[in-house]
Scaffold this motif. Structure first.
Motif, PDB file in Angstrom:
ATOM      1  N   ARG A   1       2.003  10.292   8.040  1.00 20.18           N
ATOM      2  CA  ARG A   1       2.287  11.667   8.440  1.00 20.18           C
ATOM      3  C   ARG A   1       2.615  12.521   7.216  1.00 20.18           C
ATOM      4  O   ARG A   1       2.178  13.676   7.104  1.00 20.18           O
ATOM      5  N   LEU A   2       3.381  11.970   6.292  1.00 18.02           N
ATOM      6  CA  LEU A   2       3.711  12.710   5.070  1.00 18.02           C
ATOM      7  C   LEU A   2       2.468  12.947   4.229  1.00 18.02           C
ATOM      8  O   LEU A   2       2.269  14.030   3.659  1.00 18.02           O
TER       9      LEU A   2
ATOM     10  N   ALA B   1      11.296   6.646  -0.478  1.00 22.15           N
ATOM     11  CA  ALA B   1      12.559   7.368  -0.327  1.00 22.15           C
ATOM     12  C   ALA B   1      12.435   8.465   0.723  1.00 22.15           C
ATOM     13  O   ALA B   1      13.341   8.669   1.546  1.00 22.15           O
ATOM     14  N   LEU B   2      11.299   9.196   0.718  1.00 16.53           N
ATOM     15  CA  LEU B   2      11.087  10.225   1.730  1.00 16.53           C
ATOM     16  C   LEU B   2      10.921   9.602   3.112  1.00 16.53           C
ATOM     17  O   LEU B   2      11.405  10.147   4.117  1.00 16.53           O
ATOM     18  N   VAL B   3      10.232   8.478   3.167  1.00 18.46           N
ATOM     19  CA  VAL B   3      10.102   7.783   4.449  1.00 18.46           C
ATOM     20  C   VAL B   3      11.484   7.398   4.980  1.00 18.46           C
ATOM     21  O   VAL B   3      11.790   7.581   6.173  1.00 18.46           O
TER      22      VAL B   3
ATOM     23  N   GLU C   1       0.803  -1.211   0.000  1.00 16.50           N
ATOM     24  CA  GLU C   1       0.000   0.000   0.000  1.00 16.50           C
ATOM     25  C   GLU C   1       0.845   1.274   0.000  1.00 16.50           C
ATOM     26  O   GLU C   1       0.325   2.362  -0.258  1.00 16.50           O
ATOM     27  N   MET C   2       2.131   1.141   0.261  1.00 17.56           N
ATOM     28  CA  MET C   2       3.016   2.306   0.231  1.00 17.56           C
ATOM     29  C   MET C   2       3.712   2.457  -1.122  1.00 17.56           C
ATOM     30  O   MET C   2       4.568   3.331  -1.277  1.00 17.56           O
TER      31      MET C   2
ATOM     32  N   ASP D   1      12.985   7.008  -5.905  1.00 18.50           N
ATOM     33  CA  ASP D   1      11.928   7.011  -4.904  1.00 18.50           C
ATOM     34  C   ASP D   1      11.968   5.818  -3.965  1.00 18.50           C
ATOM     35  O   ASP D   1      11.589   5.928  -2.804  1.00 18.50           O
ATOM     36  N   LEU D   2      12.396   4.675  -4.476  1.00 13.91           N
ATOM     37  CA  LEU D   2      12.402   3.465  -3.667  1.00 13.91           C
ATOM     38  C   LEU D   2      13.782   3.107  -3.134  1.00 13.91           C
ATOM     39  O   LEU D   2      13.903   2.229  -2.282  1.00 13.91           O
TER      40      LEU D   2
END
Length: 972
Positions: free
Chosen positions: A430-431, A441-443, A45-46, A56-57
């Protein structure tokens, strides 16, 4: 330190578009997301279909290949060697790949057979403790410089500098480069001279304009020949400029000329002024900034192995014309050496040598008054090491890191410790709630910051739990003013530094064409500028020990890590320079391999790549105590490599190591039956073992085997092992004389089962000792045992050989008169197993000093089949062995075999010595013996010191024992 990275370039952020994603309800989408989730650890789901696999990954090239392999296996898609991962940059394009290539869709249910399980979340550093026993089991390898054969003994590189060559020369300021340019132009080489330090873009433009007239074939990079100013005479701007000139312009040039300089037949030769031995000597590195150039050079070789690449180190004061000749000669000969030096007419390379920790500690005492300054304190590995040091000392710790001062009440830190995967989901949500596009990637970026704060808190809590004092300083190592403020606080609070531990740094792996200059600067500067800011800020403050964290990338170079390797090797050479500039400060560089159990190297595809390269990851429990053990145990350690198997990193660059071992080459006339008794060939000068020779021995033809049998099985006499060591030493140093063989250990017998020939390996590494040369030697055997896939490798004998310009001085000894009561040969060889060629004793007797004398037999059968003469007169040494043995049998009632000799000193040849030849053996009283062999005129031929034996089990029968006791008068 981080591990090697793949040699394939990472996929660019902008790749060709591929097939559009099918509808979300497509079962292929569901299955592909499940496979990718298993590879990355992120729930489906992410994962959005438009996410870029790398950007990104965070899926690197190797992990992308593994993911595609899992998907191909899932759908039965044949392998396509022409497939380019760059054509499938997003999840949507991967789904499109399945639709293009698979048959029989929809996809099957169930887990993918090719998917790997997600990596488990790592435990917090406070849960990991060191294990001294595990740490002691890790091979303790130190970087040392050893002699390399002369260029005349090495094979050509295939490069000829002539009118067809077009070469760039970046000059130094001392005239060496100018002499090289003149030397090159004399042979018709077209030279582009870089005699200034322009901005990088201007330099590359100038190179391109020159390349318009023809291709570039080589590069000489010489700015690191200049000796830089001391740190106390530099400010941060001057430091950065000096490194820009030496290494950053070098990196930009290598990146710009990556293809032509990496092609077969091209070359890159960088020169440094570290002292001629790359700083691995008692004086240490002279111009340590050259270490950055060496690290970058070694990495270029890793990325472009087909080119000739060398870092040539030179001593100060060498005439420029001589420097020019050396650089040209290194370009034309010896493709096996990368890190080579010249000093006092000798060549050197840097290798790893296993050295045990001293039996008695020689290092520091750590206690509550010890003051530690640690950079990178919020790294998970560093945090665990800090905890280990705190438990050992309860000292004062100044912890420096970019991470903000940790708040023990921060709920994210508690969540990280409790469930890392659940925290990922929390950050993801949260993002999304913040309106920001939530990607893995942001996580990961958010998670990395939390992890560092968590590790920082663990460091502080570990110090306090051990009863120590923790001062946490949130500071950017690149900020000179902020670092000055921190070091002022350290001065004010502590007044000294007992241990400076510079562990701060980061790593971003990309091959040179993909490594952006800003990225290079960031990775390099954190380590390099951080180091300068520490030294400049601490100034003349007493520093007991400076420990820098380097890596296997710094030691060997590593594809994708030019910046990281350059910075690490800079630190290695700077701690080396302390031997002259700060002699009261212990300087230690630690070359870490990739850690297991903890740290970034445990994630992603790095463990897979390490296994493929034959490199072991370091168990955290073994790695954590290393710094403490070295600080306490050995103040003389300099650069320590911490790792187990090193795989591809220690493979040769040339089949023979660069040595010319052809039958018509320069080495061949020195080995073989006309010149050597034991050695039968030479295989090369190897990075791991040194010079390697072979000894193919046949019991059916060699007297020293046929007449040296134990229970019917031929056994190589220890004295012939000593001879092998002397022969390989003389083989490499034909202009010197073997004067002694020392520290001889007979570790395991060499047996020839079923009278079959065996090939043994004899190795030697050479280091200068004043005018002498000392060779560290080993005799190694391999046997393929039944039901085993790998041969059994045994180190049988070891020793060191000393070679000198002149033979030992003459010496003489007196021996008393032969008494009436003696032991006859017949009685001796009723006990001893030796055949005629090794029945060296005619008779033996006790002397008046409590020892024994052995009279050598005349007209012995030949010792060996080769016409060559021996170097060490083995049967004279054997005479000492057997005389000591007769004394020992008479005294103890049991027989013993040789196990150790402190020294065998060679004084005169016994070939034409007038008789009678006698051995005088003197027990020392500690179970060892001294001995000397003298000729009929009293001249000493051979001397032994510290000869030791190991007793065989059981006592001898009285029938054979009593004649020896009677003849030796009881042996008293």
């Amino acid at each position: 330190g981080l591990p090697p990275v793949p040699t394939a370039a990472p996929a660019p952020a902008t790749a060709p578009a591929a097939a559009a994603a099918p509808a979300a309800q497509d079962p292929v989408v569901t299955r592909v997301l499940e496979v990718v989730a298993a590879q990355t650890g992120y729930p489906p789901e992410m994962l959005d279909l438009d996410l870029d696999l790398e950007a990104d990954l965070g899926i690197d090239t190797v992990k992308q290949a593994e993911t595609f392999a899992a998907i191909r296996e899932e759908y039965g898609i044949p392998r396509d060697d022409n497939l380019s991962l760059r054509d499938y940059p997003t999840l949507a394009s991967v789904v499109g790949f399945v639709h293009e290539r698979a048959t029989g869709l929809p996809s099957p249910d169930g887990a993918s057979a090719g998917a790997s399980s997600p990596a488990p979340a790592g435990a917090g550093p406070e849960l990991l403790v060191g294990d001294d026993e595990a740490s002691a089991a890790i091979p303790r390898r130190l970087a040392v410089s050893v002699l390399r054969p002369d260029l005349a003994d090495c094979v050509p590189t295939g490069i000829t500098l002539d009118a067809s060559s077009r070469v760039i020369v970046a000059l130094d300021q001392g005239g060496d480069g100018a002499a090289l340019v003149e030397r090159l132009r004399d042979t018709g080489v077209d030279v582009l001279v870089i005699d200034d330090a322009p901005p990088a873009d201007d330099l590359l433009t100038r190179i391109d304009e020159w390349r318009g007239d023809g291709p570039v074939t080589g590069l000489y990079w010489l700015p690191a020949l200049d000796v830089e100013d001391a740190v106390t005479d530099l400010d941060l701007a001057a430091w950065r400029e000096a490194l820009r000139v030496r290494v950053k312009l070098f990196y930009r040039t290598l990146r710009h000329l990556y293809e032509p300089l990496g092609a077969p037949g091209s070359f890159v030769v960088a020169a440094t002024r570290l002292g001629g031995r790359h700083g691995y000597d008692d004086e240490g590195a002279v111009a340590p900034m050259g270490g950055a150039v060496v690290g970058a050079t070694k990495t270029f070789k890793r990325e472009r192995p087909d080119a000739l690449v060398k870092a040539v180190d030179l001593a100060a004061g060498v005439d420029p014309a001589a420097v020019a000749e050396l650089l040209v000669a290194e370009t034309e000969r010896d493709p096996g050496a990368i890190e080579v030096g010249h000093r006092d007419g000798r060549r050197f390379v840097v290798v790893l040598a296993e050295q045990p920790m001293p039996e008695e500690p020689t290092g520091m005492e750590l206690g509550p008054d010890s003051v530690f300054v640690v950079t990178g304190a919020a790294g998970s590995i560093v945090s665990a090491i800090i905890a280990d040091l705190a438990r050992a000392s309860s000292g004062v710790f100044h912890l420096l890191d970019l991470a903000p001062t940790p708040d023990p009440d921060d709920p994210d830190l508690a969540a990280f410790a409790a469930d890392r995967d659940e925290l990922k989901r929390t950050i993801f949500e949260r993002l999304k709630e913040s309106g920001e596009r939530a990607t893995p990637a942001l996580v990961e970026r958010e998670l990395a910051g939390i992890e560092r704060r968590h590790a920082a808190l663990a460091s502080v809590q570990a110090v306090e739990a051990a009863g120590g004092t923790a001062h946490y300083h949130s500071v950017n190592l690149l900020d000179g003013e902020a670092m000055a403020a921190v070091t002022d606080q350290i001065r004010e609070l502590s007044g000294r530094v007992d241990v400076l531990l510079h562990a701060g740094g980061l790593e971003i792996s990309r091959l040179l064409p993909d490594k952006d200059p800003a990225e290079f600067d960031l990775v390099f500067d954190v380590k390099a500028d951080g180091w300068f800011n520490l030294l400049a800020g601490l100034g003349d403050l007493d520093i007991g020990a400076a420990v820098v964290f380097s890596s296997i990338a710094g030691r060997f170079g590593n594809g994708g890590q030019a910046d990281y390797a350059a910075a690490n090797d800079l630190l290695c050479k700077w701690t080396s320079s302390f031997r002259s500039t700060r002699p009261d400060t212990i300087g230690l560089a630690v070359d870490w391999t990739a850690w297991g159990d903890i740290g970034m190297a445990t994630r992603g595809s790095i463990p897979t790549m390490m296994r493929a390269a034959g490199i072991d990851m370091l168990p955290a429990a073994a790695g954590i105590p290393i710094v403490r053990r070295e600080l306490v145990g050995d103040r003389h350690a300099r650069e320590l490599l911490v790792g187990q198997r090193l795989g591809v990193l220690v493979e040769e660059w040339h089949p023979s190591g660069g040595l010319d071992v052809d039958a018509d080459g320069p080495i061949a006339p020195r080995v073989g039956p006309e010149h050597t008794v034991v050695l039968t060939g030479v295989t090369g000068d190897l990075l791991v073992d040194g010079l390697v020779a072979t000894a193919t021995l046949d019991p059916t033809t060699e007297g020293f085997l046929d007449d040296h049998r134990i229970d019917g099985t031929p056994v190589l006499p220890g004295v012939m092992g000593v001879e092998a060591f002397a022969e390989i030493a003389r083989l490499a140093q034909p202009d010197l004389v073997v004067t002694s063989v020392d520290d001889i250990d007979f570790l395991a017998p060499v047996k020839f089962f079923r009278d079959e020939p065996r090939e043994l390996k004899v190795t030697a590494r050479f280091v200068p000792d004043g005018d002498d040369v000392v060779a560290t030697c080993a005799l190694v055997g391999e046997r393929m045992l039944a039901n085993q896939d790998e041969p059994q490798v045994t180190v049988h004998f070891t020793a060191t050989v000393r070679l000198s310009p002149e033979p030992n001085d003459d010496a003489s000894r007196e021996v008393g008169e032969r008494p009436d009561q003696v032991v006859a040969a017949d009685d001796i060889y009723r006990i001893y197993f030796h055949g005629p060629a090794y029945q060296v004793l005619h008779e033996a007797w006790a002397d008046d000093d409590g020892g024994a004398v052995g009279l050598m037999a005349d007209e012995l059968p030949p010792n060996h089949s080769a016409p060559a003469a021996t170097v060490t007169d083995p049967r004279l040494v054997e005479l000492c062995f057997q005389t000591a043995g007769v004394w020992e049998i008479a005294a103890t009632g049991s027989m013993a075999l040789p196990t150790h000799i402190d020294s065998v000193v060679l004084r005169r040849s016994g070939a034409d010595a007038p008789g009678p030849v006698r051995a005088i053996v003197s027990p020392r009283g500690d179970g060892s013996y001294d001995a000397a062999v003298i000729d009929g005129e009293g001249r000493v031929l051979v001397e032994l010191a510290g000869y030791r034996t190991i007793a065989l089990p059981g006592e001898l029968d009285a029938e054979v024992l009593n004649p020896l006791r009677d003849g030796m008068d009881g042996g008293d």
